[in-house]
Enzyme design. Structure first.
Site, mmCIF file in Angstrom:
data_model
loop_
_atom_site.group_PDB
_atom_site.id
_atom_site.type_symbol
_atom_site.label_atom_id
_atom_site.label_comp_id
_atom_site.label_asym_id
_atom_site.label_seq_id
_atom_site.Cartn_x
_atom_site.Cartn_y
_atom_site.Cartn_z
ATOM 1 N N HIS B 191 17.482 41.398 10.722
ATOM 2 C CA HIS B 191 18.862 41.813 10.755
ATOM 3 C C HIS B 191 19.808 40.665 10.235
ATOM 4 O O HIS B 191 19.454 39.561 10.964
ATOM 5 C CB HIS B 191 18.871 42.157 11.912
ATOM 6 C CG HIS B 191 20.397 42.530 12.385
ATOM 7 N ND1 HIS B 191 21.044 43.748 12.496
ATOM 8 C CD2 HIS B 191 21.229 41.840 12.660
ATOM 9 C CE1 HIS B 191 22.130 43.835 13.227
ATOM 10 N NE2 HIS B 191 22.635 42.362 12.992
ATOM 11 N N CYS B 192 20.564 40.711 9.549
ATOM 12 C CA CYS B 192 21.224 39.562 8.960
ATOM 13 C C CYS B 192 22.744 39.458 9.625
ATOM 14 O O CYS B 192 23.363 40.317 9.300
ATOM 15 C CB CYS B 192 21.191 39.544 7.507
ATOM 16 S SG CYS B 192 21.865 37.961 6.659
#
Lengths: 158, 431
Positions: B191-192
Site C-alpha cells: 500500500h503506497c
C-alpha cells in the site's frame, strides 16, 4: 420439461431455486484463471459429466487465451504504453474481447444444455472470477418430471 | 387471527426496541426512485470520486504532497532554469523535460486512480457454501473456528491459501488483504501512501513506470540545475545562482526514487511482489528447495509479462447499478432465507459475527415449522422484498445477520444488527 424451461426468464420465475453449487478455482498452475473440472455430486442426477466437463474446459481455454502472454499481448501493451493508455478509450483490451466471447458462450450453453435440465450457470465475472455458480432449480410445475429428481426432492422435503 | 396477533406484536416490538429513525419499510420505497451505483455501497474503505470512475484509499494527504512536490519542483525548473538553458544550450531540454513531466503525471494519476485489483467480497450464498465445506472438514463448530488454510501445489511448490474473515473467501495465491483499504487485492504488492492507493495486479505497471520516469525526471532536473548553476556561477557567483533552484528537493529525492526504481526492477525481473520479498517467501534461506513458482525462468519474460502482459478488467464493477431484482432465495434447508444483492454491506465484525451466526441457527430451528403455514409476510423485517409478489409459496424470513445484505446501501452498525437478531428471537418466542 425441456420446453418448459427453454426460456431462461421463465425458468427463473416459475421454478424455485433449490440449491446453488460453486465450482472453485484451480490454482495448481499459478494465478492464471482456471476452474476445477471435478464433477460435483449434486449434479450427478441432473447432467452428464461429459457435458459439464466440456463447459468448464472450454471456459478454462477462453481464460487462458485472455491471459496468454505472447506476441500479440506484448504488442498491445507496448502500443498502449506509447499512447499513454489513451488508446483504450476507443479500443477494447483483448481481455475484454474474450470476456464478451465467454458471456456469449455461457448464454448459449445455458439455453441449449443447462436450462432444459433445470440448471443455470452464472458468468464467473459476476462473482469476481472466484467461482462458477450453478443454480439448481426445482421444477415446481410438474412433480418429479425432471430426470432423476430423487435427490432434488430429497433435499427439499425437509 | 394469527396474522392479527403477529402484527400487533410487531408494532409493540418496533416501539420498544427500534432505535433507528426510519423504519425499514420506508427505505425501499424511497430508494426505488433513484438507482444507486455499486460503488456507493462498496464494503471496503476505499473512496470513490467522479461517480465511481476514480478509486483511491481513504487517506490521500500524502498523495497531495507528492503532487505538490512534483509540480513545484518541475514548475521551478521550467520557470527559472529552462529559459536560460534553452538559450544557452538547446531547446530540446525543456521539450524533453516537458514530455517526462507529463509522463510522470500521467502514470501517477493512473496508479492512484485505478482499481489495483480488488477482489469483491463473497456473496452470502458463496460464504455459506464455504462455511459448510469447512465445517464438514473440521467436524466442529467452535465459537472461534481455527484459522482456515488450504494448501495447493503450484509448479512444485506448496503454497498456503489463507481464508479471509472479512471478505469470506480463500485468497488466491499472491493476494493479500490490505488493512488500510480493507480489501483483498490480487497480486498485492504494497500500500503506497505516496500514491494514495494499493499497488496490485492492475496498477503495478503504472506504478513502476511512475517511479522509473520520476527517477529520470529528477536526475534530468538535478543535472540541468547543476549545469545552470555552474554556467551562471561563471558570471554571478555560486551562492547567487543557488537560490531559485530546486536543487535541495531534487538532491534528496533522487537517491530515494532511484533506489526504489532499482528495487522494483529487481522485483519485476524475479517476478516477486514487495510483500513476498519482505516476508522472504521465496528466499533460498528458507530451504534448499524453496524457489519462486511464479517466475517464468528468465528475466526478459518476467519483465515482459509484468509490464506488457494483458491488463485484466476491474472485478468490482464500480459504475454498475445495483440490481434490486437479483434476490437470491436460499431454501429453508439452508438456514435463514437471505437476500443477496451484488454488493453486501458488511461492517467489521469479529465476535459479533459469531454471535449473530449462532443466533441465526437458533432462529432456523425455531421457525422451520412456521414456514409452511404463513404466506409471504415477513416475520422479521429489516429489508422488505422489492418484488414481494414474485416470492414463491415459502415464507421469507429475513435476518439482519452479517450475510444479509442491506441492498440499499445503509451501513449496518454492529449494534443494530445484534439488536435485530434479538428482536427476531423475541418475536418468534412469542408467536
Amino acid at each position: 420439461p425441456a420446453e418448459t424451461f427453454h426460456n431462461l426468464q421463465e425458468l427463473r420465475h416459475s421454478a424455485s431455486l433449490a440449491n446453488k453449487i460453486f465450482i472453485q478455482r484451480d490454482y495448481s498452475e499459478g494465478t492464471t484463471c482456471k476452474f476445477q473440472t471435478k464433477f460435483p455430486s449434486e449434479l450427478e442426477s441432473r447432467i452428464e459429466w461429459t457435458l459439464f466437463e466440456d463447459t468448464v474446459k472450454t471456459l478454462n481455454n477462453y481464460y487462458a487465451e485472455a491471459e496468454k502472454i505472447g506476441g500479440q499481448s506484448y504488442l498491445e501493451g507496448c502500443l498502449a504504453c506509447a499512447t499513454a493508455y489513451l488508446i483504450f478509450l476507443c479500443m477494447e483490451t483483448r481481455y475484454e474481447k474474450v470476456l464478451k466471447k465467454i458471456a456469449k458462450y455461457i448464454q448459449e450453453q445455458n439455453e441449449k444444455i443447462y436450462a432444459p435440465r433445470g440448471l443455470l450457470i452464472t458468468d464467473p465475472i459476476e462473482r469476481g472470477m472466484r467461482v462458477i455458480e450453478i443454480c439448481i432449480y426445482e421444477d415446481r410445475g410438474s412433480s418429479g418430471s425432471s430426470s432423476g429428481s430423487s435427490s432434488v426432492s430429497g433435499s427439499t422435503a425437509r | 387471527m394469527h396474522l392479527g396477533v403477529s402484527e400487533s406484536m410487531r408494532e409493540c416490538e418496533y416501539s420498544q426496541i427500534s432505535t433507528r429513525s426510519s423504519t425499514p419499510m420506508e427505505t425501499p420505497y424511497k430508494k426505488r426512485t433513484s438507482r444507486k451505483r455499486k460503488w456507493e455501497s462498496f464494503p471496503g474503505r476505499s473512496k470513490f470520486y467522479c461517480d465511481g470512475r476514480i478509486m483511491m484509499a481513504r487517506q490521500t494527504g500524502v498523495f497531495c504532497l507528492t503532487l505538490v512536490l512534483i509540480l513545484v519542483t518541475s514548475g521551478l525548473f521550467f520557470t527559472f532554469d529552462c529559459p536560460f538553458l534553452a538559450l544557452q544550450l538547446t531547446t530540446a531540454i525543456p521539450v524533453i523535460g516537458g514530455v517526462l513531466f507529463l509522463f510522470v503525471l500521467g502514470t501517477l494519476l493512473r496508479t492512484s486512480f485505478s482499481d489495483p485489483g480488488v477482489l469483491p467480497r463473497a456473496t452470502p450464498d458463496e460464504a455459506a457454501d464455504l462455511e459448510r465445506q469447512i465445517d464438514v472438514a473440521n467436524g466442529s463448530t467452535g465459537y472461534r473456528p481455527p484459522p482456515r488454510t488450504k494448501e495447493v501445489v503450484i509448479n512444485g511448490q506448496t503454497v498456503k491459501l489463507k481464508y479471509c474473515f472479512t471478505c469470506k473467501i480463500f485468497r488466491p495465491p499472491r493476494a493479500s488483504h490490505c488493512s488500510l483499504c480493507d480489501n483483498c487485492v490480487e497480486r498485492f504488492d504494497h500500500h503506497c501512501p505516496w500514491v494514495g492507493n494499493c499497488v496490485g495486479r492492475r496498477n503495478y505497471r503504472f506504478f513502476y513506470m511512475f517511479i522509473l520516469s520520476l527517477s529520470f525526471l529528477t536526475i534530468f532536473i538535478f543535472a540541468f540545475v547543476i549545469t545552470h548553476i555552474i554556467l551562471r556561477s561563471h558570471r554571478n557567483g555560486f551562492l547567487n545562482a543557488l537560490k531559485d533552484s530546486p536543487v535541495v528537493v531534487c538532491f534528496f529525492s533522487v537517491w530515494s526514487i532511484v533506489g526504489l526504481s532499482g528495487f522494483h526492477t529487481y522485483l519485476i525481473s524475479s517476478n516477486q511482489t514487495t510483500n513476498e520479498d519482505i516476508k522472504g517467501s521465496w528466499s533460498s534461506k528458507r530451504g534448499k528447495d524453496n524457489y519462486n513458482p511464479y517466475s517464468h525462468g528468465n528475466i526478459f519474460t518476467n519483465c515482459c509479462s509484468a509490464l506488457c502482459g494483458p491488463l485484466p478488467p476491474s472485478l468490482i464493477d464500480r459504475r454498475g447499478f445495483i440490481q434490486s431484482d437479483t434476490l437470491q432465495l436460499a431454501p429453508p434447508t439452508n438456514g435463514i432465507t437471505m437476500y443477496g444483492a451484488t454488493q453486501s454491506q458488511q461492517s467489521h465484525m469479529c465476535d459479533q459475527d459469531q454471535c449473530i451466526q449462532s443466533t441465526k441457527f437458533v432462529l432456523q430451528a425455531a421457525t422451520t415449522p412456521l414456514l409452511q403455514q404463513q404466506t409471504s409476510e415477513p416475520v422479521i423485517l429489516t429489508t422488505s422484498p422489492e418484488n414481494g409478489g414474485s416470492l414463491p409459496g415459502r415464507t421469507s424470513l429475513t435476518l439482519a445477520g452479517p450475510c444479509t445484505s442491506l441492498p440499499l446501501g445503509h451501513p449496518a452498525s454492529q449494534d443494530s444488527l445484534h439488536e435485530d437478531s434479538v428482536r427476531g428471537l423475541v418475536k418468534l418466542s412469542s408467536v
